[in-house]
Scaffold this motif. Structure first.
Motif, PDB file in Angstrom:
ATOM      1  N   ASP A 232       0.821  -1.205   0.000  1.00 15.32           N
ATOM      2  CA  ASP A 232       0.000   0.000   0.000  1.00 15.32           C
ATOM      3  C   ASP A 232       0.861   1.263   0.000  1.00 15.32           C
ATOM      4  N   GLU A 233       1.941   1.252   0.775  1.00 19.21           N
ATOM      5  CA  GLU A 233       2.844   2.412   0.814  1.00 19.21           C
ATOM      6  C   GLU A 233       3.492   2.634  -0.544  1.00 19.21           C
ATOM      7  N   SER A 234       3.925   1.561  -1.172  1.00 18.50           N
ATOM      8  CA  SER A 234       4.553   1.655  -2.489  1.00 18.50           C
ATOM      9  C   SER A 234       3.560   2.153  -3.541  1.00 18.50           C
ATOM     10  N   ALA A 235       2.311   1.695  -3.455  1.00 21.21           N
ATOM     11  CA  ALA A 235       1.281   2.169  -4.385  1.00 21.21           C
ATOM     12  C   ALA A 235       1.058   3.671  -4.225  1.00 21.21           C
ATOM     13  N   GLY A 236       1.116   4.159  -2.986  1.00 22.86           N
ATOM     14  CA  GLY A 236       0.966   5.587  -2.760  1.00 22.86           C
ATOM     15  C   GLY A 236       2.094   6.387  -3.371  1.00 22.86           C
ATOM     16  N   LEU A 237       3.327   5.899  -3.254  1.00 29.48           N
ATOM     17  CA  LEU A 237       4.473   6.582  -3.854  1.00 29.48           C
ATOM     18  C   LEU A 237       4.371   6.590  -5.378  1.00 29.48           C
ATOM     19  N   LEU A 238       3.951   5.465  -5.935  1.00 24.64           N
ATOM     20  CA  LEU A 238       3.803   5.383  -7.393  1.00 24.64           C
ATOM     21  C   LEU A 238       2.682   6.291  -7.872  1.00 24.64           C
ATOM     22  N   GLY A 239       1.568   6.308  -7.150  1.00 24.39           N
ATOM     23  CA  GLY A 239       0.458   7.177  -7.527  1.00 24.39           C
ATOM     24  C   GLY A 239       0.859   8.642  -7.505  1.00 24.39           C
TER      25      GLY A 239
END
Length: 324
Positions: A232-239
């Motif tokens: 979830d944290e990585s998805a936030g950075l990518l988003g």
């Protein structure tokens, strides 16, 4: 010879009840299934990320409706049989659109392929040939490791003269690529070397396109529920990186370790379009249960489909992206 009581019905008949009174538990389960399909966002993630766990396998709740219908017919319960229509309608509302044929491909479409090729793939050259056989414009790969990387480069070079690799992710293209750079999507809790995101510009005949390739952290299902905080944290950075991109056209290809229904990928699904039809379950390859390999774009994404199995534990997925 049995006798009926004065009321006219045997005691066994009363215990079984009428077709309307039987099957109330089945009817309640049908209503619950429909509620989970329609209001899955209401299931909290605070304990074991149960909401994300449910959403990872949400389409499979359709099987619950089939089982409940069979039990309702076995019980000869009119109440349960009618109640089963609720999850059937709810499933159709949620996923019925994925069953319809997609729009016809256009002359300005790009065919793209996404594949987690697996760092344990024993036949990288064969995998490369299988992906190239689909004749795509772009191929995105994850879990690229030496010496398999050389096999991919040598096998794909004749048809895909342009390629970029950053860490364990890469992209091969029939069209020129420029401005390649790594995208920082490593969660704070990962301390070892970890390079799983890249961004490059694809110069297509129909204009430039920012292409991202990403491999988000794995998730695990255990006694405490779904362990997905790093994902979830990585998805936030990518988003956030995609939201800040200077180009209007953006394409994301990757193993995101989550389905498009999973709220953990909301930083991405809220910004990008997802395929308009097709389930294309891609993992695990032997018995696919979910599509965690994703193709998303700011442009319309056509029907998504799986390609034949390779030496990976994932199936490749392919879709057309309309450049308009």
């Amino acid at each position: 010879m049995s006798r009926r009581p004065p009321g006219g019905r045997a005691r066994g008949d009363r215990r079984r009840g009428s077709v309307w009174s039987r099957g109330r538990l089945l009817a309640a389960l049908a209503v619950l299934t429909a509620a989970l399909l329609l209001f899955h966002r209401a299931v909290p993630n605070s304990v074991g990320r149960l909401g994300s766990l449910l959403e990872s396998f949400l389409p499979w709740l359709g099987l619950a409706a089939v089982v409940l219908l069979a039990l309702a017919l076995l019980r000869r319960s009119a109440t349960a049989s009618i109640a089963v229509l609720l999850p059937v309608l709810a499933w159709g509302t949620q996923f019925g659109g994925l069953l319809r044929p997609g729009a016809e491909s256009g002359a300005r479409d790009l065919l793209v392929v996404q594949h987690n090729a697996s760092d344990e793939n024993a036949d990288p050259a064969g995998t490369a040939r299988a992906l190239a056989a689909a004749d795509p414009d772009l191929i995105a790969l994850e879990e690229l490791v030496a010496p398999a990387l050389r096999d991919y480069e040598e096998t794909l070079a004749p048809d895909f003269p342009y390629h970029v690799v950053r860490g364990t992710v890469g992209i091969w293209s029939k069209h020129p690529l420029t401005g390649a750079r790594e995208v920082a999507i490593k969660p704070a809790g990962i301390t070892e070397s970890w390079h799983r995101g890249l961004r490059t510009v694809v110069h297509t005949p129909h204009g430039d396109l920012a292409a991202y390739v990403a491999h988000l952290p794995s998730v695990r299902v255990g006694a405490r529920g779904l362990a997905s905080s790093w994902r979830d944290e990585s998805a936030g950075l990518l988003g956030a990186a995609i939201a800040a991109d200077a180009l209007d056209r953006v394409l994301l290809l990757g193993d995101l370790n989550g389905t498009v229904d999973d709220r953990g990928l909301a930083p991405l699904t809220s910004r990008l379009d997802i395929p308009d039809s097709g389930f294309a379950f891609s993992f695990p390859a032997g018995f696919p249960l979910a599509r965690i390999d994703q193709i998303m774009a700011t442009a319309a994404v056509g029907p998504i489909r799986t390609l034949p199995a390779t030496g990976s534990d994932h199936l490749p997925v392919a879709a057309r992206v309309a450049l308009g």
